[in-house]
Structure formats: structure tokens, C-alpha cells
Design a protein around this motif. Structure first.
Motif, short mmCIF file in Angstrom:
data_model
loop_
_atom_site.label_atom_id
_atom_site.label_comp_id
_atom_site.label_asym_id
_atom_site.label_seq_id
_atom_site.Cartn_x
_atom_site.Cartn_y
_atom_site.Cartn_z
N GLY A 108 1.72 3.37 -16.06
CA GLY A 108 2.93 3.04 -15.31
C GLY A 108 3.16 3.88 -14.07
O GLY A 108 4.17 3.70 -13.38
N LYS A 109 2.23 4.79 -13.73
CA LYS A 109 2.43 5.60 -12.53
C LYS A 109 1.14 6.26 -12.08
O LYS A 109 0.14 6.29 -12.82
N GLY A 220 11.11 4.95 0.29
CA GLY A 220 9.91 5.57 -0.26
C GLY A 220 8.92 4.63 -0.90
O GLY A 220 7.89 5.06 -1.44
N LYS A 221 9.18 3.33 -0.85
CA LYS A 221 8.29 2.37 -1.49
C LYS A 221 6.91 2.36 -0.84
O LYS A 221 5.89 2.20 -1.52
N CYS A 222 6.87 2.54 0.48
CA CYS A 222 5.59 2.54 1.19
C CYS A 222 4.68 3.66 0.71
O CYS A 222 3.48 3.46 0.52
N LYS A 225 3.24 2.95 -2.71
CA LYS A 225 2.20 1.93 -2.70
C LYS A 225 0.94 2.37 -1.95
O LYS A 225 -0.12 1.74 -2.09
N CYS A 226 1.01 3.43 -1.19
CA CYS A 226 -0.12 3.90 -0.38
C CYS A 226 -1.24 4.41 -1.27
O CYS A 226 -1.04 5.31 -2.08
N CYS A 248 1.25 -0.41 2.47
CA CYS A 248 2.58 0.07 2.86
C CYS A 248 3.32 -0.99 3.68
O CYS A 248 4.51 -1.26 3.46
N VAL A 249 2.61 -1.62 4.61
CA VAL A 249 3.22 -2.65 5.46
C VAL A 249 3.64 -3.85 4.63
O VAL A 249 4.75 -4.39 4.77
#
Length: 307
Positions: A108-109, A220-222, A225-226, A248-249
Motif C-alpha cells: 500500500g505504499k 503532494g500527489k505529484c 506518484k513520481c 506527476c503530470v
């Protein structure tokens, strides 16, 4: 077609193609009547052989003009779209990325060292690059070959005896793949000499990731996901670490905040992928059509010349 679909497809094609090359060499053997080793398809081999090629007109054993051609292709992509080769083409990067996706589903992470430690660890690949190149040019042999996890992967198809010929490379392969389950692109971040080399072209890259700080909502989602865990939300992007994957985009909650830019012009991630594939494959096809694509090693060429 979405950029994600194109990237996954491209990654899969290159991984399968290079896996076939590795299998074919082990199954049919090398030599004049066999198949070329995986080394002949490595852009880093072009950099390793460059000094001998320029100084003496000879290549290090197991490398040839094909390596230089692929090196040119990767440099072209780096100048135009940064380290996109790493995010769209590199098969070892693909293996790590897919294993990390599996790890995220299970746990999960993602995991990452503390920021200060992470920063120092990322510098290791530049020291590794200098050391490998210096030793290779000094000895005239592929020093990195015994350490390369991708070479170890290629020897899986040769059985246990072949696989254990290079124990350090095998250990690094296991560490890279197991570690990638927990830390995305472990090898790419901390040790990859080719990634370090391509990162040096960041300042000259025509297309770069840009952030509109005024539009950014700091969610901070980008960064989550990076795949390279770049500090995107800072006042500047760690461009030499960005592999132009576009995650990220594509996941930005406010479209237009993050974008790949050529000057002031926005370039879609799909176009970044098309440019990357076009430059890399265009270089290869141009070499094939002009007869410059040669994958046979020095020993094989000499054997044929003596006949």
C-alpha cells in the motif's frame, strides 16, 4: 492513445526484445555463426569503448559500433527530452518499476530513506560513473560487466553456472529487484552510471518539467506518484533526476500546473514519448539502413577476416 498506454507498451516491447536477445545468445551461442551478446545493445558500452575507439580505432571486446550508435541515440534524447530514455526505454528500469507497482499493491505504499540520506545516496551514481569510466579506459576492458545487474539478468538463460560467473553482478541484480519492491527504481536513483551520465545533459535539455507555483495547491500527489521521488513541489525541480515518465503530470489535481515545456510552449507527455521513441529508433534505423549497425565483437570480426 494515452501517454500511459504508449509508455507501458514501449517499455514492454523493449524489455521483451532485450530479453530475447539475451536468450538467443545463450541458446545459439556467440561467435561468427551465433548471436551477439547483450553487451552489444548497451548504450553505456559505447561510452566505455569511446576512448579506445577515438584513440586507437578499436572497440573493447564485446562492444562495437552498435554501442556507439545507441549512445548517440540516448544522448540525442537527453538533449531534447532529458532522461526520457530511462523512463520509456530502459528494460532494467521497467523491471524495477513493475516490481514496485506489485509492492505497492501488497503493502500500500513506497518507502524512501530520509531526505538528507537520500540526497547523498543519489550522488553515488556520479562517483560510480567516474570510477567505472576511469578504470575501463585505463584497463581497456569492460570493468562494469562483472558488476552490471543487467548482464547478470541476461545470463539467467545460461543456467546456474553462467549466472554465478559474476557473483557481484548477481548480488546487485537481486538487491536491485528485491529492493525495487520497496523503493521505486532503487538502481536508477542511487547507482546507475548511464542514468548519471544522461543526467549531466539536464542543463542543455530543450524540454523540461515546469511547475506553476501560483496554481499549485501543494497537495503532494505529484510527488507520491513520481517514480523517482523528485522534489517537484520545491521552487525548482531536480531535473537531472526526472525521467519524463509523466506520472506527476497525469495525476496532477489541477491540470496545467505541471507540464513538460519547450521554452514557454507546453509539450504533452504523449508527444514526449513519441519524440523519445522517434529519436532513439530513428538513430538505430538510420544506422541499419546505411550499414553502420554492427553488433559483432572484435574477436568475431578478426576471425572472419582471417578466413
Amino acid at each position: 492513445m494515452s501517454s500511459n498506454t504508449l509508455r507501458r507498451f514501449t517499455q514492454g516491447i523493449f524489455l521483451l526484445s532485450m530479453t530475447y536477445v539475451a536468450w538467443a545468445h545463450q541458446f545459439f551461442g556467440g561467435g561468427p555463426n551465433g548471436r551477439p551478446p547483450i553487451d552489444a545493445f548497451c548504450p553505456f558500452g559505447g561510452l566505455e569503448s569511446l576512448y579506445g575507439f577515438i584513440a586507437y580505432g578499436e572497440f573493447i571486446k564485446r562492444t562495437n559500433l552498435s554501442n556507439v550508435i545507441l549512445l548517440v541515440g540516448t544522448i540525442l534524447t537527453a538533449i531534447v527530452v532529458g532522461r526520457a530514455f530511462c523512463g520509456w526505454i530502459c528494460p532494467l528500469g521497467t523491471l524495477q518499476e513493475w516490481l514496485n507497482r506489485l509492492g505497492q499493491r501488497i503493502m500500500g505504499k513506497n518507502f524512501s530513506p530520509p531526505e538528507k540520506i537520500d540526497r547523498y545516496l543519489r550522488s553515488l551514481k556520479y562517483l560510480f560513473l567516474l570510477l567505472i569510466i576511469a578504470l575501463t579506459w585505463h584497463t581497456g576492458t569492460l570493468v562494469f560487466r562483472d558488476l552490471d545487474p543487467w548482464v547478470a539478468y541476461a545470463h539467467i538463460f545460461g543456467g546456474w553456472e553462467k549466472l554465478t560467473e559474476r557473483p557481484i553482478g548477481l548480488i546487485l541484480l537481486v538487491v536491485t529487484l528485491v529492493g525495487a519492491i520497496f523503493i521505486d527504481r532503487l538502481w536508477c536513483k542511487y547507482l546507475c552510471p548511464l542514468g548519471a551520465f544522461l543526467g549531466l545533459f539536464h542543463k542543455f535539455s530543450l524540454v523540461k518539467l515546469g511547475v506553476d507555483q501560483q496554481q499549485c495547491v501543494q497537495c503532494g500527489k505529484c510527488e507520491r506518484k513520481c517514480t523517482m521521488q523528485v522534489s517537484i513541489l520545491q521552487d525548482h525541480v531536480q531535473g537531472s533526476e526526472c525521467i519524463a515518465c509523466g506520472e506527476c503530470v497525469n495525476h496532477c489535481v489541477k491540470p496545467g500546473t505541471l507540464a513538460m515545456r519547450f521554452g514557454k510552449k507546453t509539450i504533452s507527455i504523449l508527444m514526449v514519448g513519441i519524440i523519445t521513441i522517434g529519436l532513439f529508433m530513428g538513430t538505430y534505423l538510420a544506422a541499419k539502413s546505411t550499414g553502420l549497425w554492427i553488433t559483432k565483437g572484435n574477436a568475431q570480426i578478426h576471425m572472419e577476416e582471417e578466413r
